[in-house]
Each structure stands twice: as structure tokens, then as C-alpha cells.
Design an enzyme around this catalytic site. Sequence first.
Site, PDB file in Angstrom:
ATOM      1  N   ASP A   4      -6.156   0.496  -0.078  1.00 29.76           N
ATOM      2  CA  ASP A   4      -6.479   0.275   1.326  1.00 29.76           C
ATOM      3  C   ASP A   4      -8.026  -0.386   2.043  1.00 29.76           C
ATOM      4  OD1 ASP A   4      -8.231   2.553   0.669  1.00 29.76           O
ATOM      5  OD2 ASP A   4      -7.774   3.956   1.357  1.00 29.76           O
ATOM      6  N   LYS A  63       0.515  -1.106   0.126  1.00 29.38           N
ATOM      7  CA  LYS A  63       0.087   0.412  -0.294  1.00 29.38           C
ATOM      8  C   LYS A  63       1.062   1.124   0.058  1.00 29.38           C
ATOM      9  CE  LYS A  63      -2.904   3.274   1.715  1.00 29.38           C
ATOM     10  NZ  LYS A  63      -2.597   4.557   2.419  1.00 29.38           N
ATOM     11  N   PRO A 117      -3.171   1.923  -5.633  1.00 28.80           N
ATOM     12  CA  PRO A 117      -2.788   1.458  -4.198  1.00 28.80           C
ATOM     13  C   PRO A 117      -4.655   0.993  -3.437  1.00 28.80           C
ATOM     14  CG  PRO A 117      -2.553   4.111  -4.529  1.00 28.80           C
ATOM     15  CD  PRO A 117      -3.159   3.637  -6.277  1.00 28.80           C
TER      16      PRO A 117
END
Length: 278
Positions: free
Chosen positions: A237, A218, A235
Site C-alpha cells: 500500500d 493491493k 501487499p
Amino acid sequence: MRLIEHTGEVELIGAGDFDPSLIFECGQCFRWNAGEDGAYTGVALGRAARVRREGGSIFISGTAADFEDVWRGYFDLELDYESVRNQLSVDTFMKKACAYGAGIRIMRQDKWEALCSFIISQCNNIPRIKKIIESLCSLYGDRVVFEGGDYCTFPAAERIAALSEGDLAPIRCGYRAEYILGAANAVASGALDLEALSRAAQGEARSALKALRGVGDKVADCVLLYGLHMLDSFPLDVWMKRAVAANYGSGFDPAVFAPYAGIAQQYMFHYTRSTAGQ
DNA sequence: AAACAGGCCTAAA
DNA sequence: TTTAGGCCTGTT
């Protein structure tokens, strides 16, 4: 886009997608803050500035030369985000997310600052992330005076590499201190050349970043996107994992958004977070 | 008071 | 290759 130079600031007319509150608060950066008048003040690339929208224009403090040297690139003004939005509006969900996030841009932040900031961001909330970063800057950055106020630059990797864990204790970043020092040493020593990595293949850059302690998938992907401006980095998350699961299920491949998967991620992220609980 | 917050690392299947 | 637990700290 038309540029008009006023005293102390430039005016951008027809800058396209450019909403300061979205750009600065969609989660990509930590050092721009809104004042009472709605204008954002921040420190980036070693200098302080103020940015605001008024009518259809964007105003950025500084001269036309400052704008050309720094801010045109910093705000990625060469890319047509409206066109990107149209390209990414491939389904009902993305149509909504793109419309909702119209005005977002991905900035070209300082590479080391992005690396250090996203190391700090792990398992943390935004207010605390900002607090730790400001504390780091006020302790070890350089002072800059801007419009009568005192600001600090983000400390260079070389500066932090010279510190000990004890020196970082006051910023209260916990176990991340060791990671910060390791990354600073790698950058300062030249073992990790972020400038060179930004021109390398994405996979290669990702591996190099993940070789640092405290940098996993991440954080590495955030550094690729926000620091190295690799707009196809995606990314994931906790919010994005939820969003992807809810809208696409398990077989999702961000390659459907190439070469702008990272921008797609930004629209999805902002839309999902902003409409959470509604 | 215990859980959680924009992960990562290590150990153990 | 995937999973559980621990980790600094601050907030709820």
C-alpha cells in the site's frame, strides 16, 4: 504452550508472541475493539469472543473445545513467530521493525470476510472502513448475544449476493457497493471457490481474485495474506511503498523474506506507520 | 475550501 | 507499460 481451562475462558501460558493490541491494531482486521479494561471483544467465524493479556498469560473466552475448534487456528498458534522474527531480522531496519512488532501474529480470518473487507478498504481510512463493515454486519449479519451485549456476525456471501445496490446504500460505501455485490455473487455461485484457492498456487489464487471487479494488486495481496493465509504474499500500500523506497530503494525483491514476506510486510507496515512523523 | 484517505478502472500515450 | 483523471464518502 500450556492450556488451562477456567470457567468461561481458557488461559494460555507460554503462547509466545501474542500481543492483543498489536494483533488487532496492526491493520489486518477491522472487527476487534478494545474495551476500557484493555480487553478486546470481536466477532469472528460466526462467534463473539473476548481476548486479553494478563501477566504472561493470554485469556480467551470460551471452552477448551472452542479453543481447539476455532481460536488455536484463528490466531495461528502453531507458528513460532519469535523464530520468524529472528529469520526476518536480516538488516538494521528489519531488526528494528521486528523488535518493535514483537507480539504480532497473522490471523486466519474468514476468507470471504477478508475479501469483502479489503474491497471496502480501498481508498479509505480505518475509522471509515470499520464503520462501513459494522454497518454491513448490523444490517445483514446474524445477531449473537455475548456477555449481555448484542453483536453481529459478518454476513455470508450468499446473504449479500441476494441484495441490490439499493440495499447497500445505507452502509455508505460509495462506488464499492458494485464491487461487493460482484464478489458476493462470484463466491455464492461457486464461480470463485476461496476454500479451493487457499490450497492453490499463490499466483493462480492471485489471478483469480484480480479477475473480480474492484480487486487489484493491493486488495488481492491482502486477501491472499489475511484471508487465504499465504504468508509469502506482500501487499504494497502507500505506506509500504514509502517504507520500501526509503529503506531498500528500487531494486527491492520481497523474495529475500521468503517464505514469510507477508509477515515481514506486517512488521514493516506497523513500524513505519507507528513511527511516522517522529 | 480543497485535499486527502491503507485503490481500482478506463482511456490515452 | 506507464500515467492521468474520475470515483462515493467523510474528515480536516
